[in-house]
Design a protein around this motif. Structure first.
Motif, mmCIF file in Angstrom:
data_model
loop_
_atom_site.group_PDB
_atom_site.id
_atom_site.type_symbol
_atom_site.label_atom_id
_atom_site.label_comp_id
_atom_site.label_asym_id
_atom_site.label_seq_id
_atom_site.Cartn_x
_atom_site.Cartn_y
_atom_site.Cartn_z
ATOM 1 N N SER A 109 61.652 -8.841 -61.416
ATOM 2 C CA SER A 109 62.938 -9.524 -61.336
ATOM 3 C C SER A 109 63.017 -10.574 -62.442
ATOM 4 N N ALA A 110 63.998 -10.436 -63.314
ATOM 5 C CA ALA A 110 64.154 -11.387 -64.419
ATOM 6 C C ALA A 110 64.313 -12.817 -63.904
ATOM 7 N N MET A 111 64.973 -12.964 -62.749
ATOM 8 C CA MET A 111 65.185 -14.298 -62.168
ATOM 9 C C MET A 111 63.871 -14.951 -61.736
ATOM 10 N N LEU A 112 62.915 -14.134 -61.272
ATOM 11 C CA LEU A 112 61.697 -14.678 -60.680
ATOM 12 C C LEU A 112 60.476 -14.620 -61.588
ATOM 13 N N THR A 113 60.559 -13.905 -62.696
ATOM 14 C CA THR A 113 59.399 -13.728 -63.579
ATOM 15 C C THR A 113 58.714 -15.045 -63.949
ATOM 16 N N PRO A 114 59.464 -16.090 -64.321
ATOM 17 C CA PRO A 114 58.775 -17.338 -64.691
ATOM 18 C C PRO A 114 58.018 -18.001 -63.535
ATOM 19 N N PHE A 115 58.357 -17.624 -62.310
ATOM 20 C CA PHE A 115 57.770 -18.285 -61.138
ATOM 21 C C PHE A 115 56.912 -17.339 -60.309
ATOM 22 N N VAL A 116 56.577 -16.162 -60.843
ATOM 23 C CA VAL A 116 55.939 -15.119 -60.053
ATOM 24 C C VAL A 116 54.654 -15.587 -59.373
ATOM 25 N N GLY A 117 53.849 -16.374 -60.053
ATOM 26 C CA GLY A 117 52.590 -16.833 -59.478
ATOM 27 C C GLY A 117 52.781 -17.638 -58.209
ATOM 28 N N ILE A 118 53.705 -18.569 -58.249
ATOM 29 C CA ILE A 118 53.932 -19.424 -57.077
ATOM 30 C C ILE A 118 54.752 -18.717 -56.000
ATOM 31 N N VAL A 119 55.776 -17.971 -56.404
ATOM 32 C CA VAL A 119 56.646 -17.284 -55.440
ATOM 33 C C VAL A 119 55.860 -16.263 -54.622
ATOM 34 N N ALA A 120 54.914 -15.567 -55.272
ATOM 35 C CA ALA A 120 54.122 -14.544 -54.582
ATOM 36 C C ALA A 120 53.299 -15.136 -53.441
ATOM 37 N N TRP A 121 52.901 -16.391 -53.564
ATOM 38 C CA TRP A 121 52.154 -17.053 -52.485
ATOM 39 C C TRP A 121 53.068 -17.784 -51.515
ATOM 40 N N VAL A 122 54.133 -18.394 -52.025
ATOM 41 C CA VAL A 122 54.998 -19.222 -51.176
ATOM 42 C C VAL A 122 55.763 -18.382 -50.149
ATOM 43 N N ILE A 123 56.312 -17.250 -50.570
ATOM 44 C CA ILE A 123 57.131 -16.460 -49.634
ATOM 45 C C ILE A 123 56.336 -16.002 -48.413
ATOM 46 N N PRO A 124 55.202 -15.299 -48.575
ATOM 47 C CA PRO A 124 54.479 -14.887 -47.368
ATOM 48 C C PRO A 124 53.952 -16.071 -46.553
ATOM 49 N N SER A 125 53.550 -17.139 -47.246
ATOM 50 C CA SER A 125 53.065 -18.325 -46.530
ATOM 51 C C SER A 125 54.174 -18.932 -45.676
ATOM 52 N N LEU A 126 55.370 -19.053 -46.255
ATOM 53 C CA LEU A 126 56.513 -19.569 -45.494
ATOM 54 C C LEU A 126 56.858 -18.670 -44.311
ATOM 55 N N GLU A 127 56.830 -17.369 -44.536
ATOM 56 C CA GLU A 127 57.159 -16.436 -43.453
ATOM 57 C C GLU A 127 56.185 -16.565 -42.287
ATOM 58 N N ILE A 128 54.898 -16.716 -42.598
ATOM 59 C CA ILE A 128 53.894 -16.891 -41.542
ATOM 60 C C ILE A 128 54.086 -18.233 -40.843
ATOM 61 N N LEU A 129 54.292 -19.292 -41.606
ATOM 62 C CA LEU A 129 54.514 -20.619 -41.027
ATOM 63 C C LEU A 129 55.737 -20.623 -40.110
ATOM 64 N N ILE A 130 56.817 -20.012 -40.570
ATOM 65 C CA ILE A 130 58.041 -19.957 -39.764
ATOM 66 C C ILE A 130 57.796 -19.187 -38.471
ATOM 67 N N SER A 131 57.045 -18.094 -38.549
ATOM 68 C CA SER A 131 56.718 -17.322 -37.344
ATOM 69 C C SER A 131 55.952 -18.181 -36.343
ATOM 70 N N LEU A 132 55.000 -18.955 -36.844
ATOM 71 C CA LEU A 132 54.223 -19.832 -35.961
ATOM 72 C C LEU A 132 55.107 -20.920 -35.343
ATOM 73 N N LEU A 133 56.012 -21.499 -36.138
ATOM 74 C CA LEU A 133 56.923 -22.522 -35.601
ATOM 75 C C LEU A 133 57.777 -21.954 -34.470
ATOM 76 N N ILE A 134 58.254 -20.726 -34.641
ATOM 77 C CA ILE A 134 59.102 -20.105 -33.616
ATOM 78 C C ILE A 134 58.298 -19.829 -32.343
ATOM 79 N N LEU A 135 57.014 -19.550 -32.469
ATOM 80 C CA LEU A 135 56.169 -19.274 -31.304
ATOM 81 C C LEU A 135 55.876 -20.525 -30.476
ATOM 82 N N ILE A 136 55.887 -21.684 -31.104
ATOM 83 C CA ILE A 136 55.553 -22.934 -30.406
ATOM 84 C C ILE A 136 56.851 -23.568 -29.909
ATOM 85 N N PRO A 137 57.036 -23.644 -28.577
ATOM 86 C CA PRO A 137 58.310 -24.128 -28.037
ATOM 87 C C PRO A 137 58.780 -25.463 -28.614
ATOM 88 N N ARG A 138 57.870 -26.387 -28.841
ATOM 89 C CA ARG A 138 58.243 -27.707 -29.357
ATOM 90 C C ARG A 138 58.868 -27.628 -30.756
#
Length: 122
Positions: A17-46
């Motif tokens: 993706s031309a839009m993401l090429t300059p950020f590929v290193g960070i985006v490749a780690w941030v997206i799955p990390s955020l998705e996992i974190l968000i899943s954990l937040l949704i699992l914890i009622p608080r």
């Protein structure tokens, strides 16, 4: 988790993706990390409401990205896995819009539950 299991492939697809090429290193780690974190937040009622806002925000960003790619890009790479990789981009946009609405509905439901006490059964 699927993005992390095929991390090298995911990173290559993001890099297409031309839009993401300059950020590929960070985006490749941030997206799955955020998705996992968000899943954990949704699992914890608080933290469920915070997780729903985060899921909603991430889906809005993904949907905006798809809209931009569809309307302003000549090359349309896909880094989606599972059932989403079988969808065309228009169907993917429709799928994302549906899940943005679903996340928004979840936020409304959780906010509504805060206004009414949970019944206690003795």
């Amino acid at each position: 988790m699927s993005k992390l299991l095929v991390f090298d492939e995911f990173k290559i697809q993001i890099g297409q993706s031309a839009m993401l090429t300059p950020f590929v290193g960070i985006v490749a780690w941030v997206i799955p990390s955020l998705e996992i974190l968000i899943s954990l937040l949704i699992l914890i009622p608080r933290f469920r409401l915070l997780g729903m806002y985060a899921a909603f925000s991430l889906m809005v960003m993904f949907t905006a990205y798809i809209f931009i790619i569809l309307n302003f890009s000549n090359d349309i790479p896909c880094s989606c896995g599972g059932v989403l990789e079988k969808l065309g981009w228009t169907e993917h946009l429709t799928f994302n819009i549906a899940f943005v609405l679903l996340a928004f509905t979840g936020i409304l439901i959780i906010n509504g539950q805060k206004n009414y006490p949970t019944p206690k059964f003795a």
